[in-house]
Design a protein around this motif. Sequence first.
Motif, PDB file in Angstrom:
ATOM      1  N   UNK A 199     -15.951  26.113 -29.544  1.00  0.00           N
ATOM      2  CA  UNK A 199     -15.442  24.963 -30.300  1.00  0.00           C
ATOM      3  C   UNK A 199     -16.520  24.382 -31.210  1.00  0.00           C
ATOM      4  N   UNK A 200     -17.734  24.323 -30.720  1.00  0.00           N
ATOM      5  CA  UNK A 200     -18.837  23.807 -31.518  1.00  0.00           C
ATOM      6  C   UNK A 200     -19.079  24.697 -32.747  1.00  0.00           C
ATOM      7  N   UNK A 201     -19.121  26.006 -32.536  1.00  0.00           N
ATOM      8  CA  UNK A 201     -19.338  26.937 -33.646  1.00  0.00           C
ATOM      9  C   UNK A 201     -18.194  26.850 -34.645  1.00  0.00           C
ATOM     10  N   UNK A 202     -16.979  26.814 -34.156  1.00  0.00           N
ATOM     11  CA  UNK A 202     -15.824  26.731 -35.051  1.00  0.00           C
ATOM     12  C   UNK A 202     -15.866  25.443 -35.876  1.00  0.00           C
ATOM     13  N   UNK A 203     -16.205  24.356 -35.240  1.00  0.00           N
ATOM     14  CA  UNK A 203     -16.284  23.075 -35.940  1.00  0.00           C
ATOM     15  C   UNK A 203     -17.347  23.101 -37.036  1.00  0.00           C
ATOM     16  N   UNK A 204     -18.482  23.676 -36.731  1.00  0.00           N
ATOM     17  CA  UNK A 204     -19.554  23.754 -37.733  1.00  0.00           C
ATOM     18  C   UNK A 204     -19.165  24.647 -38.911  1.00  0.00           C
ATOM     19  N   UNK A 205     -18.508  25.770 -38.634  1.00  0.00           N
ATOM     20  CA  UNK A 205     -18.084  26.635 -39.728  1.00  0.00           C
ATOM     21  C   UNK A 205     -16.993  25.970 -40.571  1.00  0.00           C
ATOM     22  N   UNK A 206     -16.149  25.175 -39.949  1.00  0.00           N
ATOM     23  CA  UNK A 206     -15.154  24.420 -40.718  1.00  0.00           C
ATOM     24  C   UNK A 206     -15.845  23.390 -41.607  1.00  0.00           C
ATOM     25  N   UNK A 231     -22.991  30.020 -33.370  1.00  0.00           N
ATOM     26  CA  UNK A 231     -22.280  31.271 -33.108  1.00  0.00           C
ATOM     27  C   UNK A 231     -23.129  32.198 -32.244  1.00  0.00           C
ATOM     28  N   UNK A 232     -24.426  32.229 -32.507  1.00  0.00           N
ATOM     29  CA  UNK A 232     -25.336  33.044 -31.679  1.00  0.00           C
ATOM     30  C   UNK A 232     -25.321  32.566 -30.226  1.00  0.00           C
ATOM     31  N   UNK A 233     -25.357  31.258 -30.044  1.00  0.00           N
ATOM     32  CA  UNK A 233     -25.327  30.707 -28.684  1.00  0.00           C
ATOM     33  C   UNK A 233     -24.033  31.065 -27.969  1.00  0.00           C
ATOM     34  N   UNK A 234     -22.936  31.002 -28.706  1.00  0.00           N
ATOM     35  CA  UNK A 234     -21.632  31.366 -28.147  1.00  0.00           C
ATOM     36  C   UNK A 234     -21.628  32.816 -27.683  1.00  0.00           C
ATOM     37  N   UNK A 235     -22.092  33.724 -28.550  1.00  0.00           N
ATOM     38  CA  UNK A 235     -22.116  35.139 -28.187  1.00  0.00           C
ATOM     39  C   UNK A 235     -23.088  35.421 -27.044  1.00  0.00           C
ATOM     40  N   UNK A 236     -24.205  34.723 -27.028  1.00  0.00           N
ATOM     41  CA  UNK A 236     -25.176  34.896 -25.945  1.00  0.00           C
ATOM     42  C   UNK A 236     -24.569  34.446 -24.611  1.00  0.00           C
TER      43      UNK A 236
END
Length: 68
Positions: A43-50, A22-27
């Motif tokens: 998509x990567x962050x969402x998948x990991x949180x799922x 999520x940090x990478x996404x926001x950065x």
Amino acid sequence: MKILRELIEAGDPLVQQAVEALRQYHAAQSAGAPAKDIERLRCNAESLFQAVNEYQRCSLGGLPSTRH
């Protein structure tokens, strides 16, 4: 409560991965990265949180969201 704490700690590396994603996404958003890269990171962050959600649900005795 000890068992709950142990279950949460067991999933901690996955939670850390999700937060880092999520940090990478926001950065990338802040840096004005190309839309394709931002979408990939989202998509990567969402998948990991799922995955975190699914792990916690199963660890606490719930059924997985999908049955195969």
